[in-house]
Scaffold this active site. Structure first.
Site, PDB file in Angstrom:
ATOM      1  N   ARG A  87       0.848  -1.190   0.000  1.00 48.09           N
ATOM      2  CA  ARG A  87       0.000   0.000   0.000  1.00 48.09           C
ATOM      3  C   ARG A  87       0.883   1.239   0.000  1.00 48.09           C
ATOM      4  NH1 ARG A  87      -1.860   1.156   4.335  1.00 48.09           N
ATOM      5  NH2 ARG A  87      -1.190  -0.543   5.665  1.00 48.09           N
ATOM      6  N   TYR A 235      -1.391  -3.796  -6.760  1.00 47.20           N
ATOM      7  CA  TYR A 235      -1.113  -4.570  -5.563  1.00 47.20           C
ATOM      8  C   TYR A 235      -2.174  -4.430  -4.478  1.00 47.20           C
ATOM      9  CZ  TYR A 235       1.809  -7.258  -2.452  1.00 47.20           C
ATOM     10  OH  TYR A 235       2.298  -8.262  -1.657  1.00 47.20           O
ATOM     11  N   GLY A 236      -2.491  -5.545  -3.865  1.00 44.52           N
ATOM     12  CA  GLY A 236      -3.246  -5.626  -2.597  1.00 44.52           C
ATOM     13  C   GLY A 236      -4.220  -4.514  -2.311  1.00 44.52           C
ATOM     14  N   LYS A 244      -9.459  -2.538   2.100  1.00 40.35           N
ATOM     15  CA  LYS A 244      -9.174  -1.349   2.908  1.00 40.35           C
ATOM     16  C   LYS A 244      -9.994  -0.137   2.447  1.00 40.35           C
ATOM     17  CE  LYS A 244      -6.010  -3.695   5.138  1.00 40.35           C
ATOM     18  NZ  LYS A 244      -6.316  -4.207   6.495  1.00 40.35           N
ATOM     19  N   HIS A 264     -10.932  -2.256  11.919  1.00 41.61           N
ATOM     20  CA  HIS A 264      -9.802  -3.089  11.493  1.00 41.61           C
ATOM     21  C   HIS A 264      -9.585  -4.175  12.557  1.00 41.61           C
ATOM     22  CE1 HIS A 264      -5.304  -3.150  10.118  1.00 41.61           C
ATOM     23  NE2 HIS A 264      -6.016  -4.057   9.505  1.00 41.61           N
ATOM     24  N   SER A 286      -0.081  -3.722  12.314  1.00 42.04           N
ATOM     25  CA  SER A 286       0.613  -4.779  11.582  1.00 42.04           C
ATOM     26  C   SER A 286       1.793  -5.314  12.402  1.00 42.04           C
ATOM     27  CB  SER A 286       1.069  -4.275  10.224  1.00 42.04           C
ATOM     28  OG  SER A 286       1.581  -2.991  10.323  1.00 42.04           O
ATOM     29  N   CYS A 288       1.793  -7.766  14.505  1.00 45.06           N
ATOM     30  CA  CYS A 288       1.440  -8.273  15.828  1.00 45.06           C
ATOM     31  C   CYS A 288       0.894  -9.693  15.767  1.00 45.06           C
ATOM     32  CB  CYS A 288       0.405  -7.374  16.496  1.00 45.06           C
ATOM     33  SG  CYS A 288       1.067  -5.787  17.040  1.00 45.06           S
ATOM     34  N   ASN A 292      -2.610 -14.826  13.086  1.00 48.85           N
ATOM     35  CA  ASN A 292      -2.281 -15.958  13.957  1.00 48.85           C
ATOM     36  C   ASN A 292      -3.264 -16.059  15.118  1.00 48.85           C
ATOM     37  OD1 ASN A 292      -0.097 -16.214  12.261  1.00 48.85           O
ATOM     38  ND2 ASN A 292       1.398 -15.386  13.717  1.00 48.85           N
ATOM     39  N   ASP A 311      -9.369  -9.752   9.607  1.00 50.45           N
ATOM     40  CA  ASP A 311      -8.919  -8.397   9.299  1.00 50.45           C
ATOM     41  C   ASP A 311      -9.940  -7.295   9.567  1.00 50.45           C
ATOM     42  OD1 ASP A 311      -6.773  -6.757   8.419  1.00 50.45           O
ATOM     43  OD2 ASP A 311      -7.723  -6.520   6.464  1.00 50.45           O
ATOM     44  N   ARG A 405       2.301 -12.172   0.082  1.00 52.09           N
ATOM     45  CA  ARG A 405       0.954 -12.504   0.554  1.00 52.09           C
ATOM     46  C   ARG A 405       0.437 -13.824   0.028  1.00 52.09           C
ATOM     47  NH1 ARG A 405      -1.485  -8.382   3.957  1.00 52.09           N
ATOM     48  NH2 ARG A 405       0.133  -6.777   3.977  1.00 52.09           N
ATOM     49  N   GLY A 532      -0.111 -20.184  20.889  1.00 52.30           N
ATOM     50  CA  GLY A 532      -1.183 -20.975  21.507  1.00 52.30           C
ATOM     51  C   GLY A 532      -1.390 -20.699  22.982  1.00 52.30           C
ATOM     52  N   GLU A 533      -0.328 -20.227  23.648  1.00 53.63           N
ATOM     53  CA  GLU A 533      -0.431 -19.933  25.087  1.00 53.63           C
ATOM     54  C   GLU A 533      -1.270 -18.670  25.337  1.00 53.63           C
ATOM     55  OE1 GLU A 533       0.513 -22.220  26.952  1.00 53.63           O
ATOM     56  OE2 GLU A 533       2.161 -23.258  25.916  1.00 53.63           O
TER      57      GLU A 533
HETATM   58  O1  TSX Z   1       1.721 -13.944  16.064  1.00 56.72           O
HETATM   59  C1  TSX Z   1       2.356 -13.888  17.099  1.00 56.72           C
HETATM   60  N1  TSX Z   1       1.690 -14.022  18.298  1.00 56.72           N
HETATM   61  C2  TSX Z   1       0.218 -14.151  18.339  1.00 56.72           C
HETATM   62  C3  TSX Z   1      -0.192 -15.513  18.158  1.00 56.72           C
HETATM   63  C4  TSX Z   1      -1.424 -15.919  18.341  1.00 56.72           C
HETATM   64  N2  TSX Z   1       3.705 -13.674  17.050  1.00 56.72           N
HETATM   65  C5  TSX Z   1       4.404 -13.450  15.789  1.00 56.72           C
HETATM   66  C6  TSX Z   1       4.407 -11.961  15.515  1.00 56.72           C
HETATM   67  C7  TSX Z   1       4.881 -11.599  14.163  1.00 56.72           C
HETATM   68  C8  TSX Z   1       3.794 -11.533  13.159  1.00 56.72           C
HETATM   69  C9  TSX Z   1       4.410 -13.640  18.216  1.00 56.72           C
HETATM   70  N3  TSX Z   1       5.713 -13.442  18.444  1.00 56.72           N
HETATM   71  C10 TSX Z   1       3.776 -13.805  19.445  1.00 56.72           C
HETATM   72  C11 TSX Z   1       2.388 -14.033  19.495  1.00 56.72           C
HETATM   73  O2  TSX Z   1       1.804 -14.191  20.559  1.00 56.72           O
HETATM   74  N4  TSX Z   1       4.719 -13.699  20.423  1.00 56.72           N
HETATM   75  C12 TSX Z   1       5.890 -13.482  19.789  1.00 56.72           C
HETATM   76  C13 TSX Z   1       7.193 -13.288  20.447  1.00 56.72           C
HETATM   77  C14 TSX Z   1       7.829 -14.641  20.722  1.00 56.72           C
HETATM   78  C15 TSX Z   1       8.537 -15.288  19.735  1.00 56.72           C
HETATM   79  C16 TSX Z   1       9.095 -16.546  20.007  1.00 56.72           C
HETATM   80  C17 TSX Z   1       8.944 -17.113  21.257  1.00 56.72           C
HETATM   81  C18 TSX Z   1       8.237 -16.457  22.227  1.00 56.72           C
HETATM   82  C19 TSX Z   1       7.670 -15.232  21.952  1.00 56.72           C
HETATM   83  N5  TSX Z   1       9.510 -18.336  21.648  1.00 56.72           N
HETATM   84  C20 TSX Z   1      10.291 -19.176  20.943  1.00 56.72           C
HETATM   85  O3  TSX Z   1      10.651 -18.871  19.846  1.00 56.72           O
HETATM   86  C21 TSX Z   1      10.654 -20.436  21.568  1.00 56.72           C
HETATM   87 MN    MN Z   2      -5.182  -5.347   7.979  1.00 59.66          MN
END
Ligand code: TSX
Ligand code: MN
Length: 624
Positions: A87, A235-236, A244, A264, A286, A288, A292, A311, A405, A532-533
């Site tokens: 963009r 693009y996009g 957007k 958003h 972006s 974050c 995921n 999104d 992408r 996942g945590e």
């Molecule tokens: O997406 C991420 N999340 C959300 C997941 C649901 N990322 C990737 C961000 C770039 C797009 C993360 N990166 C998250 C996160 O919660 N946390 C982190 C930072 C992180 C990276 C690696 C580890 C721990 C925290 N641990 C190991 O690599 C072992």
């Molecule tokens: Mn977005």
């Protein structure tokens, strides 16, 4: 319109597909006036069929714009001109008579909250670009719905484009074709005009067979006319105008007029081990990991997360006062690098068929590859980079573009929510704001009330992004993760959010802030395992909404009380002091930065409630 622009009568247009006479007068008028302006050779009214899609993909392959990826089923790779990879905020404008309707009056230089263009300047800009811009090309007519066809929360658009790549992508990202044409009654559709800006014969050779016109790129929105005109980029976000441009910038202005919210935000459903389910919407800048989170695989046994969207959320209070949300999109247009079986197994499963990849690397056995895919290359397999060159790690450049992408159907996501296409939307009980904050900001806190929640959204900041033009690691203000996407004055946007509390029947969602990215003061490592945590944080949010967690008051909001955050099975070494610690010095700086941002960027348009919230935060910080 100057007379010379209409020199070519539309009757000389070759009609490749569709029936102009069958369209509503308003749609015909839009098509015919645009064709007279852009002078395409041919017209193709899209029906959205499989057969049409096959033809479009075959044409793109023939033109060298996409390559088939033989390792997968119906997957394709596009490589763009390296000048057209993201963009372009500097060339994205909101056209209104009054500047104040588009952006707050910035005290210091240019506004970071959008760009205004006057109608006169826009008229000049468009007459410099669009006349004759589709010569020698086909103009495609894409009727599309943002949201499930026929949902009371959905809106329709019609995009005219000279890019077949856009047609194929819009077919994934929106509901497109015949069904929408049939539902499209009168003139109530958003008018979207898009050209790559390369009429034939070409004046200069294409790069990577990717037509674009970077010097003249302009993405213009005319909210009063429900109109989008985009020139020069394929693009996009510059070219898939439903996303957007429509679903955020134009929709936010419509939403303000009609009393709803276009945000958003991802939407997810979360089910606890008792089988009870809640829906949550979440806004992240972006980088974050928003996609995921939208597709989270919970690390806690018994918990389930399902994805409604990754999104954009359109949200409206229904008659019972529940905040109902739909995902206006039909697919995911996700950043590829960083996506892996570890970070997002559900995305990896989604993209194995019917997907268009752009600017990722290609393996010699016809697969895709990117940084952070976390898969070793088999013996003898080589890589071709997004720049179409044989690639080795010694190149010192990434094999995939950082903003590369996947464009993939949402229906293919293994955890797509059963209600994801529900016409009435899903009931949102919590809104999460988040940011990438290496220091000072705790893992999670809850706003004291709605007004404070709006302040938390307004004060959002995050470590800089790879998806847009900004580089480096500065902590950027990105209120509501909407900074590049406001369709009108951000001060009025805040007033609109605040006004939701005035709706007598509204059951307001609770508001939270999360930060997965806080780092250890000593060694710089991440304090929270993330991914996942993160379900542990969602569990606390679930229980807060349910009235099952007390929380404890702090200077920034409610934090989890002792023992309320489920840490079972996490192992030792988690530093809760550092994860939740509040430093007076840090928060004094933070409040100063917010105050300066409000003053210089929002000025007189800042609602007084926001000033009051900032003062109250400053007072609470003094008591730390
Ligand atoms: O997406 C991420 N999340 C959300 C997941 C649901 N990322 C990737 C961000 C770039 C797009 C993360 N990166 C998250 C996160 O919660 N946390 C982190 C930072 C992180 C990276 C690696 C580890 C721990 C925290 N641990 C190991 O690599 C072992
Ligand atoms: Mn977005």
């Amino acid at each position: 319109m100057p007379p010379q622009i209409q020199s070519q009568p539309p009757s000389s247009l070759r009609l490749l597909q569709g029936d102009l006479a069958a369209l509503s007068p308003a749609l015909r008028e839009f098509i015919e006036s645009s064709a007279a302006l852009c002078q395409p050779d041919a017209l193709h009214i899209c029906d959205g069929s499989e057969e049409e899609n096959r033809c479009i993909l075959a044409l793109l392959e023939e033109q060298g714009m996409i390559r088939k990826l033989p390792k997968y089923e119906n997957c394709w790779l596009a490589r763009t001109d390296p000048r057209d990879v993201a963009r372009v905020e500097s060339k994205t404008v909101i056209v209104t008579t009054e500047e104040r309707d588009a952006v707050p009056s910035a005290r210091a230089g240019v506004s970071q909250l959008g760009r205004w263009m006057s109608p006169e300047e826009f008229e000049k800009a468009r007459s410099l670009r669009f006349p004759g811009c589709m010569k020698g090309r086909t103009m495609y007519v894409i009727p599309y719905s943002m949201g499930p066809v026929g949902s009371p929360l959905s809106k329709t658009g019609v995009q005219l484009t000279d890019s077949a790549y856009v047609v194929a992508s819009m077919r994934i990202m929106t509901r497109m074709g015949r069904a929408v044409l049939e539902a499209l009654g009168g003139g109530d559709f958003v008018r979207c005009l898009h050209s790559v800006g390369c009429p034939l014969p070409l004046k200069r050779p294409l790069v990577n067979s990717w037509p674009c016109n970077p010097e003249l790129t302009l993405v213009a929105h005319v909210p009063e006319q429900r109109r989008i005109e985009s020139f020069g980029s394929g693009y996009g976000g510059n070219s898939l105008l439903g996303k957007k441009c429509f679903a955020l910038r134009i929709a936010s202005t419509i939403a303000r007029e009609e009393g709803w919210l276009a945000e958003h935000m991802l939407i997810l459903g979360i089910t606890n081990p008792d089988g009870r389910k809640k829906y949550i919407a979440a806004a992240f800048p972006s980088a974050c990991g928003k996609t995921n989170l939208a597709m989270l695989q919970p690390a806690l046994p018994g918990w389930k997360v399902e994805c409604v969207g990754d999104d954009i959320a359109w949200m409206k209070f229904d008659k019972e006062g529940n905040l109902r949300a739909i995902n206006p999109e039909n697919g995911f247009f996700g950043v590829a690098p960083g996506t892996s079986a570890k970070t997002n197994p559900n995305a990896m499963a989604t993209i194995c068929k019917n997907t268009i990849f752009t600017n990722v690397a290609e393996t010699s056995d016809g697969g895709v590859y990117w940084e952070g895919m976390d898969q070793s290359l088999p013996e003898g397999i080589t890589l071709t980079s997004w720049k179409n060159k044989l690639w080795t790690p010694e190149d010192g450049e990434p094999c995939a573009h950082p903003n590369s992408r996947f464009c993939t159907p949402a229906s293919q996501c293994p955890i797509i929510d059963p209600q994801w296409e529900s016409p009435e939307g899903v009931p949102i009980e919590a809104v999460i704001f988040g940011g990438r904050r290496p220091q000072g900001v705790p893992l999670v806190y809850e706003a004291f009330d709605w007004e404070h929640g709006v302040f938390v959204g307004a004060a959002m900041r995050s470590e800089a992004t790879a998806a847009a033009e900004h580089k480096g690691k500065a902590i950027m203000h990105d209120p509501f993760a909407m900074r590049p996407f406001f369709g009108y004055n951000f001060g009025r946007y805040l007033a609109h959010w605040l006004s939701m509390a005035q709706r007598p029947q509204a059951r307001l969602p609770r508001v939270f802030h999360v930060n997965w990215f806080r780092r250890c003061e000593r060694d710089g490592s991440f304090l929270w395992p993330g991914f996942g945590e993160n379900v542990r944080v969602l569990e606390w949010i679930f229980r807060r909404v349910d009235g099952q967690a007390e929380g404890r008051r702090s200077a920034v909001g409610y934090l989890p009380a002792e023992g309320e955050l489920n840490l079972k099975g996490l192992g030792p070494g988690l530093d809760l002091q550092q994860l939740f610690g509040l430093s007076q010095e840090f928060w004094e700086d933070e409040a100063r930065s917010i105050r300066e941002y409000f003053q210089t960027q929002v000025g007189a348009d800042l609602p007084c409630e926001m000033e009051r919230q900032l003062e109250q935060l400053e007072q609470r910080i003094q008591q730390l």
